[in-house]
Design an enzyme around this catalytic site. Structure first.
Site, PDB file in Angstrom:
ATOM      1  CB  SER A  96      21.183  77.073  17.172  1.00 59.33           C
ATOM      2  OG  SER A  96      21.658  78.165  16.406  1.00 59.33           O
ATOM      3  CG  HIS A 230      23.948  79.978  20.789  1.00 57.05           C
ATOM      4  ND1 HIS A 230      22.554  80.142  21.089  1.00 57.05           N
ATOM      5  CD2 HIS A 230      24.206  78.900  19.921  1.00 57.05           C
ATOM      6  CE1 HIS A 230      21.906  79.106  20.079  1.00 57.05           C
ATOM      7  NE2 HIS A 230      23.730  78.327  19.313  1.00 57.05           N
TER       8      HIS A 230
END
Length: 258
Positions: A96, A230
């Site tokens: 990320s 995610h």
């Protein structure tokens, strides 16, 4: 909490020293993340690699330190701290926001030494030129926490602990602001291969924005689509490790530590 490489460098955690002369893997945490999140990965790779994890200011034992307010400031400070410890050709891994930190630290390494990492591994992150500003930094605490929990970035029970929230949310808010304000320089590239890991149920990253990492390297890109959201590396740890081993060219162990 892990160990410093030496007693004076708070930026580096080495949880499980690998064999002498083994490949070096340097990990860069996500927004709000700390070095200890990558302890399981460090343990799992310890047979074949020396894993260093960056510890950003503002978390764990660095909780009292001021956080960087821009990606440039964060990458500059991270590279300055890591530089004495980097091997000739380390592998950089970032998840990320950490993928962008890794990318920018790799660019600084190249400018400073003329060498690039052996490989850049980016996880659950849109290419630098395809990132969008979602304005999460402007949300109130409840809204921001809801966004974080939707991504799976924190335990659902944390909402019932106001003291813990007071520690987590300011760190997260600053990291989010740093990530959202980031804009890649025109023509920003690295001179090493890029391996992209794309979770198939990530609400923030699409196939198109992941594939666009091809525009930011002169040395080729591969995109691996994996199962999960995610934070797939927490919900599907064995699958994550399997892909990391394949990317690094490391044979699987008889029993995995993660």
């Amino acid at each position: 909490m892990g160990e410093y490489r030496n007693g004076r460098n708070p930026w580096i955690r080495i949880f499980h020293p690998g064999p002498e002369g083994a490949r070096q893997v340097v990990c860069f945490p996500h927004a709000g993340g700390s070095a200890s999140y990558y302890r399981p990965l460090s343990e799992a790779l310890s047979r074949d690699a020396n894993t260093l994890v960056a510890q950003y200011p503002g978390r764990e034992d660095r909780i009292s330190e001021e956080q960087p307010r821009s990606m440039a400031e964060l990458a500059d400070a991270a590279y300055a701290a890591l530089r004495p410890e980097l091997s000739e050709r380390p592998v950089f891994f970032g998840h990320s926001m950490g993928a962008i930190v890794a990318f920018e630290v790799a660019r600084r390494m190249a400018r400073d030494t003329g060498r690039s990492p052996e490989r850049l591994v980016v996880s659950a992150c849109a290419a630098p030129s395809r990132r969008t500003d979602a304005g999460l930094r402007f949300l109130d605490d409840d809204e921001l926490l809801a966004e974080i929990m939707e991504l799976g970035g924190t335990d659902a029970g944390v909402g019932g602990h106001p003291e813990l929230l007071r520690l987590i949310l300011p760190v997260m808010r600053t990291d989010v602001a740093v990530a959202e304000a980031y804009e890649a320089d025109a023509g920003a590239v690295v001179d090493c291969p890029v391996s992209v890991i794309l979770p198939d149920r990530d609400p923030k990253v699409t196939q198109i924005t992941a594939e666009a990492w091809r525009e930011h390297t002169t040395a080729g890109t591969e995109v691996r689509v994996v199962e999960g959201g995610h934070f797939y590396l927490a919900t599907h740890p064995r699958l994550f490790l399997e892909h990391m081993r394949r990317i690094l060219g490391i044979a699987p162990a008889e029993s995995e530590a993660i």
